[in-house]
Structures are given as C-alpha cells and as structure tokens.
Design a protein around this motif. Structure first.
Motif, PDB file in Angstrom:
ATOM      1  N   ASN A   1       0.872  -1.150   0.000  1.00 22.37           N
ATOM      2  CA  ASN A   1       0.000   0.000   0.000  1.00 22.37           C
ATOM      3  C   ASN A   1       0.913   1.204   0.000  1.00 22.37           C
ATOM      4  OD1 ASN A   1      -2.032   1.789   0.151  1.00 22.37           O
ATOM      5  ND2 ASN A   1      -2.961   0.942   1.975  1.00 22.37           N
TER       6      ASN A   1
ATOM      7  N   SER B   1      -8.947  -7.527  11.720  1.00 27.26           N
ATOM      8  CA  SER B   1      -7.735  -7.540  10.898  1.00 27.26           C
ATOM      9  C   SER B   1      -6.797  -8.663  11.356  1.00 27.26           C
ATOM     10  CB  SER B   1      -7.034  -6.180  10.972  1.00 27.26           C
ATOM     11  OG  SER B   1      -6.006  -6.102  10.014  1.00 27.26           O
TER      12      SER B   1
ATOM     13  N   TYR C   1      -2.019  -2.437   9.555  1.00 30.67           N
ATOM     14  CA  TYR C   1      -2.607  -2.138   8.243  1.00 30.67           C
ATOM     15  C   TYR C   1      -4.130  -2.210   8.268  1.00 30.67           C
ATOM     16  CZ  TYR C   1      -2.669  -7.274   7.353  1.00 30.67           C
ATOM     17  OH  TYR C   1      -2.887  -8.614   7.416  1.00 30.67           O
TER      18      TYR C   1
ATOM     19  N   GLY D   1      -6.317  -0.109   9.182  1.00 28.61           N
ATOM     20  CA  GLY D   1      -7.035   1.126   8.898  1.00 28.61           C
ATOM     21  C   GLY D   1      -7.423   1.871  10.166  1.00 28.61           C
TER      22      GLY D   1
END
Lengths: 407, 407
Positions: free
Chosen positions: A187, B301, B328, B330
């Motif tokens: 990402n 996650s 990762y 979010g």
C-alpha cells in the motif's frame, strides 16, 4: 527503449556489493550495499502500515528533507520492526559506520531491512558486514547481481531489471533490484525495491515519476493480503548520464516514466510470481470498465481472493470464485453483463458470457491454467478503461513456509 | 437463560426434515426443511456481495415485503449463484412444489442454497427431495439434527445451538442451525444460519434484535476473507410460546436479545473453528480501545491475516505478524503502547509490553498455542471499549479442499 542485463549497477556511477554478515542466517549473503560515486537526488515511497519499521522511519526522514543520499545498506535477516528506541539507534549506528567506511556524510546513508519482526539487530555483525561491503564494492554486473541475491528472504529467485533509452542523443539507464515474497500486499509501495538511474532530472520529475508509477505496479500486486511494516521503494538518480535535464511534464519526462514503468512492472510481476509457495504468476485484467479506479479495485480483489488463488493452484477453472471476488470488491458493476476469459501460453478461452457459463471445455481450461503464467480477463462491458493486478496461487508451500517461519 | 440440546426444532411448533436428493452429491443427505405449524414473523440479513445468489434475492423480497413465511427449503449441493434467469425460475418452482406438498401458500417458502457457484440446479431432483422432506418432517430433536447435517458442505461437524429463557413467567426458546466453512467473511451476515423461536414479539423487535446482533457475531468471523454470494441468516418467530409480547426497547427485549446473542455467538464461533482445514478456533480480543469500532476493526484484521493464521497453524508465537495486521487495519493506534497476551486452556502469557517483546518463554507460548481454542488479547491502552473476532488457522487442509473443490 531496450531491456538490458543487470540491475542496480547497470546505470553509470553506481557500485554494489554483498556480504555474509550472519545477522540471522549462516552460510549465505545477508547484507547488500548500493553505492553511488556522487550524491543522488532521491525519491521514495513507504508502507502505509501504522506499524513502521525503524529503517522506514529513517529513510522517510532523509527523503522528506531532500538530503542527497549516496549509499543504501540492506540486511535480509531481521526486519528491525517493533524494536522501539533500540531499533532507531541501530539505524543511526549503521549509517555512521557505513559513512566512515565509505568516506561519505553520515546523513547520506539509506537503510533497508527485511526479515523477522521484533528481534533486535546485532550491531557488531552489521559493522563487520559493512566493512566487507565497503572493501568489495564494484561497478561490475556481478556485484549488482550479488546484491540482488543478498536481499532475498523466502524468495526463490533474485529479481533484477534494467533498461536503457535515449534522452535527446544521450543514453540513459535505469537499473533495479527487489525482493518479495511474503507479507506482500503493498500500500504505497512494496517490500524493498531499489532503483538506480544515471539520468539528470529535476527533483519534482523524479518524485512524481516514482509516486505515480508505484500506483500501477507495486500497489497492484498481492501475495497474501498482509501489508508489511517494511515496504520501501527507493529511486536514486546520480546524473552521471549527462543528458539534458528532464523536467516534469515534458516529452522527456514521459520517456523516462515509460522506462521506469517497464522496470517497475517487470519487478512487480517477478515479486508476485515468486510469492511464497507460488507455482504460478496469476494476472487479473479488468477491461471495459467505466473508470480506471473501478478496474483496479476489481482486478486487485480477484488476485487477493484466497479461494481463487487455491483454485489456480489446482488448475481449476472455478470462475464462480472470480465473480464472487469481484462482487465483494466494493466496486459497482453488473454481474449479468460480465464476460470472462482464461488465457496463457496454452491459448485463450471464453468461460462466461453475460455472467453465466458457456459450454466450454474443462479440459482446455485446465490446460490453460496449468502454465506458470496465467491470466484471467474480465470484461465488465461498461466503458473503455482497464487495469491489471498480479498475484500468485495459494499452495501447500505457503503453509510450509509460514507455519514455522521463525525457526 | 439455559442452554439446551437441539437446534431448529427446539422451539415449540417447528418441525424439520432431511433428505437425500442427489442434487450434486450421492450417498448423503443434501436437502433440509424447516417447517412452522403457523406462519411466522421473519427477519433476515443477507450478503452485501454485488453478486447475489438467486435464493438470496428470493428471500430478500419475502423479508422486505413482510410476507409471513412458514417453511425454509435448503440444498447443499449447488449455490444457485451466477445462474441468471433460470436460477430465479428454480426458486419459484421450488417454492411452488414445497407449498403444494406442505399445504401452505407458495409465497411463504424461503429458500437457502450453498455449494458450487455457476451450476444449474436439477429441478426434478429438488421436487423428489421436497416430497421426501414433506413426508418425513417431525418436531423431534433428531429431525432438527438431521437437517443441520444435511446443510453441511465442507463442514466437519453439524452446528446447532438452543437456549430457553423466561419472559415474565413464560418459557421461550430460540433454536438454530448453521453451516460454514469456506468463502466465509460475512458482511451483514454469514453463510446460512437459520434460527427459530416460539417467542411472541413485535416485527420491529424481531428485525432490530437480529440486525444489531449480527454485527457482533457473524460479521466478526472470517475463514478466508471471501464474502460469499449466498450469505443468509434467517430468524423465524411463530409465537407459539404465548408470552407477553416483546416490544423493542423494553427489558423483555434485552432478555430476548441476550439469548439471541448467545445462540448467534455460539454458532459464529463454531463456524470459525470449523473453517476449511482448520485445526484451531482463533479468537482475537482487542481491549482498552477508544471506541468499539476501533476495537472491531483491529480484532477482525488480526483474524483475517493469512500470515498470522499460518503462524497459529504452526503454534508459533509470531507476534510481529499480529502487530503488523493491526497496523494495516485502517484503525489508528499507537504501536508503542500495545500489550499483547496469548491465552488458551494451557494458560495466559504476556508476550509484548509497550510494543516490544518481553523475555517470554517460547516453549510456554507454543504450549498455549497448541490447544484447539487459542486467544490473542491486544490491549491498546487508550480507553475501555473492547471487541472480539473469530477465525481459524490456515493449514494444508485449506489448500487440499480448495485447490480442487469442484471435482
């Protein structure tokens, strides 16, 4: 534009080296150096993971402050992530030791790390490694390749690419190396790719070219959906080609970007195809999309689907899983308009039309899916935009590697 | 509230049956019936996948129009997804045939399908199956269990749960059955769960109780990140208990919801723990969060990370992968404040503190991770909210099942 052999030493004025430092593994090279005879303009993109490894923070500071780096030191044993203050201290000492051995400024050393998360790096071994790297660095072809090998972890092949092209009458070269191969779901960028070029270009042209192209290359691959703590792409330009300066938005910029894209896409596909345990490079092309964004979301969802990837491992034309993955991608489309094809060196076969199955040959489909590079093409028939994403199949090898990676 | 044996026939006035219809597989039951002696109030939640199976569309229409269903017909051979107009016709004919055999209105038949995507359902076999189901339906314990077995695909165990509790002086029961076990990453609900209750309650209370609780149960599990085309949760209430009517927002509503939550969480954990190829139920608890939403994103996650799941398969305390997955997700958090624990029937062990590793015993960690139910607890130390998510380990079995599922 011509593809040439070699990697980070292909461009003028760059040297490389590899060393056995025994950071974590024995009996293999595990440290690499990229050295430029002159300080470089530099661009970089880094992981968006909230948990950032110490070397990522280190490099980000250098890139953001427009300091001109002259060397990159990489180790492939320990990621130096989740290592707190000691991790940052290791970066500082690494840069200091490298600067002294290379006779350059201590602020001009970039650092890359990959490997186990959470362990501390033994500084004494790093220092010994740096000494070996500084003594053996060379501009020859083999040194670049040795460096590409030294940064591998579970990769099965070293990954290099290089192209040469003309800016006006002047030959310019871009060379690169990269490593995968698990925790790959970039990402903003992927796990460690290093690019060198002798092009003369403005800082803006350099940074924009890299950041724009990363979106279509490294950011479109996935091995396992896990975005790493260490993802780093660095592009160093030392200006040794002596070409007319490339400025953002000019035809020369487009030429440079095209060459850069070729190198990045080549490496991105190598990273995907050599994903942990992979036996095939799995490409998803979405065509006929309304917008490029829609095409990218759909393509990436296909290559990220565990079920689809397991079907590819079994050479099974399980197209329902592909439509399903498109369906949960978050992008809107009409499933009842989709045409789907499988393609490889063994041929191309239309599997579904208007969202339902044709009377295709399962035998032929399996033959197509048995090749080491397979493509699924989904035509959503809503427009003319398209995008590609790259992944790999999901195999027993992935489980073998990751059920006991640390020991 | 008391947990009792049984499933969809536990509540008063519900009958069930199973039949061998040979839809796709031979030598096993592959069709199930749930029948209520009275028309039911019904609530349902369905997949958010853009690609929706025909029976999902069929059931959605019934639920949205507040038609009172009296039967559910399920087959576990073919998903009836990506089947175009013929797929909808199959639903219509199935409902018609079931209505005639059961002597009920043809609009009162809900349909569930699971299995291969893209194949058409052989209508003649469905009709024969319906005949057998109608003839053998019964309110006994064994019929509910037989139905729970008949809806299995790659599940290794049938999944049932039932509780009884009091509304005023009246005993009320909720019973349920569900099936997993691949393509499990529910978004609004999971792959086929059917709940029955004899409670008397308002339509609003029924629908709100289900939709709210699904968010904390089925929507918090993942086997492989693939959101199915067929996810369906149905809750049927026939009012046979004769309790004082439960209205939304009352203490009786809370009692009902607590019981419903127990049933849903029990089934959700069974679905996760029996994920394709799984050897362990993997629970992630995030505590000390600022908001419940933050805790849910982080927990989910963790259980979705392929790398973490492979480490759990190897009983490897690879906590770096867990922090990476949180990173990762979010959700924002400070990695340098996180404390992490592993827990199972073998004990509880603190692994990291303030984001860096303690000098813990790898041997003890492996012992804890070797149990069939393991929990990771991440304390982000920012507040007092918490959430749990459930998944399973990623093993060779998953590859075996999915590299060649169709043949």
């Amino acid at each position: 534009m011509e593809m040439i052999e070699g990697g980070v030493t292909a461009a003028k004025g760059f040297q490389a080296a590899a060393a056995e430092a025994g950071i974590k593994y024995q009996g293999r090279t595990d440290m690499a150096l990229i050295y430029s005879e002159k300080p470089c303009k530099a661009a970089g993109t880094f992981t968006t993971n909230v948990v950032k490894a110490a070397p990522v923070k280190w490099d980000q500071a250098i890139i953001e402050e427009n300091i001109k780096p002259q060397a990159v030191i990489v180790n492939s044993g320990i990621a130096n992530a989740c290592t707190g203050e000691e991790g940052m201290k290791v970066c500082k000492e690494t840069a200091k030791a490298a600067a002294r051995r290379l006779g350059i400024d201590k602020h001009s050393v970039l650092i890359g790390s990959t490997g186990v998360i959470g362990m501390q790096i033994p500084m004494d071994r790093v220092k010994e490694g740096i000494l070996k790297l500084a003594e053996s660095k060379s501009a020859d072809f083999e040194s670049g390749t040795a460096a590409a090998r030294a940064i591998m972890t579970t990769d099965t092949e070293k990954k290099e690419a290089a192209v040469t092209f003309k800016i006006g009458e002047t030959a310019v070269t871009i060379g690169a190396m990269a490593k995968g191969s698990g925790m790959i779901h970039p990402n903003m960028c992927t796990m460690l790719a290093f690019l060198t070029t002798d092009a003369v270009l403005s800082g803006k042209a350099l940074k924009r070219a890299l950041s724009e192209d990363v979106e279509d290359t490294y950011n479109m691959i996935s091995v396992d959906g896990d975005t790493s703590t260490n993802d780093t792409v660095l592009l160093l330009a030392n200006g040794r080609a002596g070409n007319k300066k490339i400025r953002y938005g000019t035809p020369e910029y487009e030429t440079f970007k095209e060459a850069l894209h070729f190198v990045n896409e080549t490496l991105a596909k190598k990273l995907a195809g050599d994903g942990e345990g992979a036996t095939a490079l799995f490409e998803a092309k979405v065509v006929g999309a309304r917008t490029k964004e829609q095409a990218k979301i759909l393509a990436k969802s296909i290559v990220c689907s565990n079920l689809t990837k397991a079907a590819i491992a079994g050479h099974d034309a399980n197209w329902g899983r592909i439509l399903c993955a498109m369906g949960y991608s978050g992008a809107e489309f009409d499933p009842e308009k989709v045409d789907l094809f499988f393609e490889s060196a063994a041929g191309k076969l239309k599997i579904i039309e208007n969202g339902t199955a044709l009377d295709y040959s399962e035998e032929k489909a399996t033959e197509i899916l048995s090749r080491p590079e397979v493509t699924v093409i989904a035509d959503v028939r809503e427009g003319s935009e398209e995008a590609a994403a790259w992944g790999c199949d999901l195999t027993h090898g992935y489980i073998d590697i990751n059920a006991d990676y640390r020991s």
